[in-house]
Scaffold this active site. Sequence first.
Site, PDB file in Angstrom:
ATOM      1  N   HIS A 181      36.154  10.697 124.149  1.00 47.94           N
ATOM      2  CA  HIS A 181      35.114  11.214 123.250  1.00 47.94           C
ATOM      3  C   HIS A 181      34.323  10.042 122.673  1.00 47.94           C
ATOM      4  CE1 HIS A 181      33.597  12.991 119.423  1.00 47.94           C
ATOM      5  NE2 HIS A 181      33.477  14.071 120.184  1.00 47.94           N
ATOM      6  N   THR A 183      33.696   9.052 119.875  1.00 47.26           N
ATOM      7  CA  THR A 183      34.276   8.380 118.708  1.00 47.26           C
ATOM      8  C   THR A 183      35.487   7.526 119.075  1.00 47.26           C
ATOM      9  OG1 THR A 183      35.584  10.365 118.328  1.00 47.26           O
ATOM     10  CG2 THR A 183      33.551  10.138 117.046  1.00 47.26           C
ATOM     11  N   LYS A 184      35.910   7.567 120.332  1.00 45.01           N
ATOM     12  CA  LYS A 184      37.085   6.801 120.726  1.00 45.01           C
ATOM     13  C   LYS A 184      36.677   5.398 121.208  1.00 45.01           C
ATOM     14  CE  LYS A 184      40.060  10.204 120.007  1.00 45.01           C
ATOM     15  NZ  LYS A 184      39.354  11.432 119.580  1.00 45.01           N
ATOM     16  N   ASN A 185      37.659   4.557 121.510  1.00 47.83           N
ATOM     17  CA  ASN A 185      37.347   3.168 121.878  1.00 47.83           C
ATOM     18  C   ASN A 185      36.596   3.068 123.197  1.00 47.83           C
ATOM     19  OD1 ASN A 185      38.995   2.781 119.677  1.00 47.83           O
ATOM     20  ND2 ASN A 185      40.199   1.139 120.613  1.00 47.83           N
TER      21      ASN A 185
END
Length: 388
Positions: A181, A183-185
């Site tokens: 997603h 928002t992930k790294n």
Amino acid sequence: MDPFIPFNRPHVTGREYDCIREAVANGHLSGNGPFTRRCAAWLERTTGCRRALLTHSGTGALELAAMLLDLSLGDEVIMPSFTFVSTANAFVLRGAVPVFVDIREDTLNIDPRLVEAAVTPRTRAIVAVHYAGVGCDMDALAAVAARHGLVVVEDAAQAVLATYNGRELGTFGDLAAVSFHETKNVLAGEGGALLVNAPRYVERAEVLWEKGTDRSRFLQGLVDKYTWQDIGSSFQPSELAAAFLWPQLEASAQTTAERLAIWRRYHSAFAALEASGLVRRPFIPAGAEHNAHIYFLLLAPGLSRADILADLAADGVNAVFHYVPLHDSPAGRRFARAHGTLTNTERLSARLVRLPLWVGLTDAEIARVIDRVSRAVARAAAGARASG
Ligand SMILES: *Cc1c(COP(=O)(O)O)cnc(C)c1O
């Protein structure tokens, strides 16, 4: 007012455009094409999982894991309440009941000591959520699982490239879900992967992933026609998303290093605030190499989080919080149950503040976040003293 510092800004390496152009030129836009296979091979090579199946989301990977468990109505799955809704929803969709146990005070991860007491004859699985990319105590969870014949599923949505005792998170459970997603790294906009570690799940996972057909065997030339074999659904990302993901995976070590540098700056800067007793910083246990997915602070009791977040917003710093504990949500009350009191979950989730952390955050911006957070916390402390 100073320029706004967003909580998250999706990191783009720049190579995504070329890869998407290549995917279009390949003439293969649906799932399971060349980029999907490249990404899956990378995940298998880098983590050491037996089989990686790319999915359209981390949620999809959790749903695929839940399908593989063949749960019956009323079967129970033990998990923390301090997590994202998909951890629980994936199992509720299969008719199972999430059973929430409390988290550890130090890591905010599931407390293995509480898991065993929550086991009943209906318990089928334990879900380990690696909060902030900090590994759960997998040895203790594996021991409980072995004693009771339970499956271990890792919600490694936040844990790409993090390790526990030198081994990649996502390779400890029978199954694991990761997320890409935005928002992930490491990101693909929306995306994820199921990591299959237990050999007994590999073949069936491919069938469920291929909408319940043996298309994977057909593509390998093992059958001359593919047909409906089992339950399944549409889990694959399109090749466009996989093409975006490929350069992100290639750059992931660099991305992690840059995030860690920011994380460490916050961590050393807030040591003084922690010493003053106003906040607590994240705790990283020995053996856990995290991936700087999240930097959070836990406010001292009595400090108003709402006031602090409003102060930061007025200063152009977008700080946020999570999670509303699942046992305390309308669907959690309807579909799940708590085992014992969830004191740490309730206390800590109410005091947690997440700070901006993304590749490209400048030194000046980091310094401003540190300064504004320190001021907002000091103001809240003065307010608490005045009213208290
Ligand atoms: C992000 C996340 C998910 C869901 O992943 P998506 O890719 O957004 O569907 C599940 N569990 C946890 C702990 C997460 O952080």
